[in-house]
Design a protein around this motif. Structure first.
Motif, PDB file in Angstrom:
ATOM      1  N   ALA A 166       0.829  -1.203   0.000  1.00  0.00           N
ATOM      2  CA  ALA A 166       0.000   0.000   0.000  1.00  0.00           C
ATOM      3  C   ALA A 166       0.867   1.257   0.000  1.00  0.00           C
ATOM      4  O   ALA A 166       0.541   2.253  -0.663  1.00  0.00           O
ATOM      5  CB  ALA A 166      -0.928   0.001   1.214  1.00  0.00           C
ATOM      6  N   HIS A 214      -5.790   0.974  -5.450  1.00  0.00           N
ATOM      7  CA  HIS A 214      -5.341   1.118  -4.062  1.00  0.00           C
ATOM      8  C   HIS A 214      -6.481   0.887  -3.070  1.00  0.00           C
ATOM      9  O   HIS A 214      -6.254   0.399  -1.953  1.00  0.00           O
ATOM     10  CB  HIS A 214      -4.757   2.520  -3.874  1.00  0.00           C
ATOM     11  CG  HIS A 214      -4.261   2.806  -2.490  1.00  0.00           C
ATOM     12  ND1 HIS A 214      -3.262   2.082  -1.887  1.00  0.00           N
ATOM     13  CD2 HIS A 214      -4.650   3.744  -1.587  1.00  0.00           C
ATOM     14  CE1 HIS A 214      -3.037   2.564  -0.673  1.00  0.00           C
ATOM     15  NE2 HIS A 214      -3.870   3.565  -0.462  1.00  0.00           N
ATOM     16  N   VAL A 263      -6.742  -2.557  -1.308  1.00  0.00           N
ATOM     17  CA  VAL A 263      -5.601  -3.118  -0.594  1.00  0.00           C
ATOM     18  C   VAL A 263      -6.024  -3.765   0.722  1.00  0.00           C
ATOM     19  O   VAL A 263      -5.352  -4.667   1.223  1.00  0.00           O
ATOM     20  CB  VAL A 263      -4.524  -2.037  -0.355  1.00  0.00           C
ATOM     21  CG1 VAL A 263      -4.943  -1.070   0.757  1.00  0.00           C
ATOM     22  CG2 VAL A 263      -3.172  -2.664  -0.047  1.00  0.00           C
TER      23      VAL A 263
END
Length: 236
Positions: free
Chosen positions: A184, A210, A213
């Protein structure tokens, strides 16, 4: 990490893992006795977990543990990705201010130092990671200057695990969790690079990826389990 934050992390994990079953009522006093703490951190944790969508206020007293499905979590994270992706795209198109550059870079440097010094995270490292992660995301959201987007994201954050506040870290899987957070962090670096170079489409795509994650650990475990089953079949 404060006792209140420890209680919050503990209760969040208990709900996500099913130790606290969905649909069941949960109250302050028995929960405080179970965790061996006072009622004050329990009361605060309940309110925060309600905001995260993990608890539902009971019409009588106390709270109800929300029933969480994989689909609900995935859907919420996908929506968050779309919204934060739009924020990143907007900021990339208009360009970062010097203050925004400094804020994002400071977050990256502080988190990078955590990974340089440690090979696993304890409570202190997790708290610092959480702190700078929130600032990173908030800086981009503020930079987009879009009230409708902020309100939509705030509404979505009330669903389970959709909020940046709802950080999860399983100490029983410390190594894989450490690598997940490191991944991340590398995504943050890529997002920052895209914003600096005003690559709006790339910034949007990176932010959308993202957002998932939080469930990366489950994805990796599923892949490894499938691989193990395949290898077992081949050997048989």
């Amino acid at each position: 990490m404060s006792s209140g934050q420890q209680v919050l992390l503990k209760l969040r994990k208990m709900i996500i893992t099913g130790e606290l079953e969905g649909g069941h009522r949960i109250a302050e006093i028995p929960t405080a006795e179970r965790l061996g703490v006072s009622r004050q951190p329990i009361r605060i944790a309940f309110r925060l977990l309600e905001q995260e969508g993990l608890l539902i206020k009971s019409p009588t007293r106390g709270y109800i543990v929300r029933e969480i499905s994989e689909k609900l979590v995935t859907d919420a994270l996908q929506v968050r990705g779309v919204l934060e992706g739009l924020a990143a795209k907007t900021v990339a198109e208009q360009g970062l201010t010097e203050q925004q550059k400094d804020s994002l870079l400071h977050c990256i440097k502080e988190i990078d130092q955590l990974f340089a010094d440690k090979t696993e995270f304890g409570d202190l490292e997790l708290e610092r990671y959480h702190h700078y992660n929130l600032i990173f995301h908030e800086t981009i959201l503020q930079g987009a200057n879009n009230l409708a987007l902020r309100q939509a994201l705030s509404k979505n954050n009330q669903l389970p695990l959709a909020s940046n506040q709802a950080i999860v870290y399983d100490q029983q899987r410390a190594l894989s969790e450490y690598h997940r957070l490191h991944y991340a962090h590398l995504q943050h670096c890529s997002i920052y690079d895209a914003l600096m170079n005003r690559q709006a489409g790339r910034a949007e795509d990176l932010m959308r990826e993202h957002s998932c994650v939080n469930i990366l650990g489950e994805t990796v475990r599923a892949i490894l389990e499938d691989h193990h089953e395949c290898m077992t079949l081949v050997k048989a």
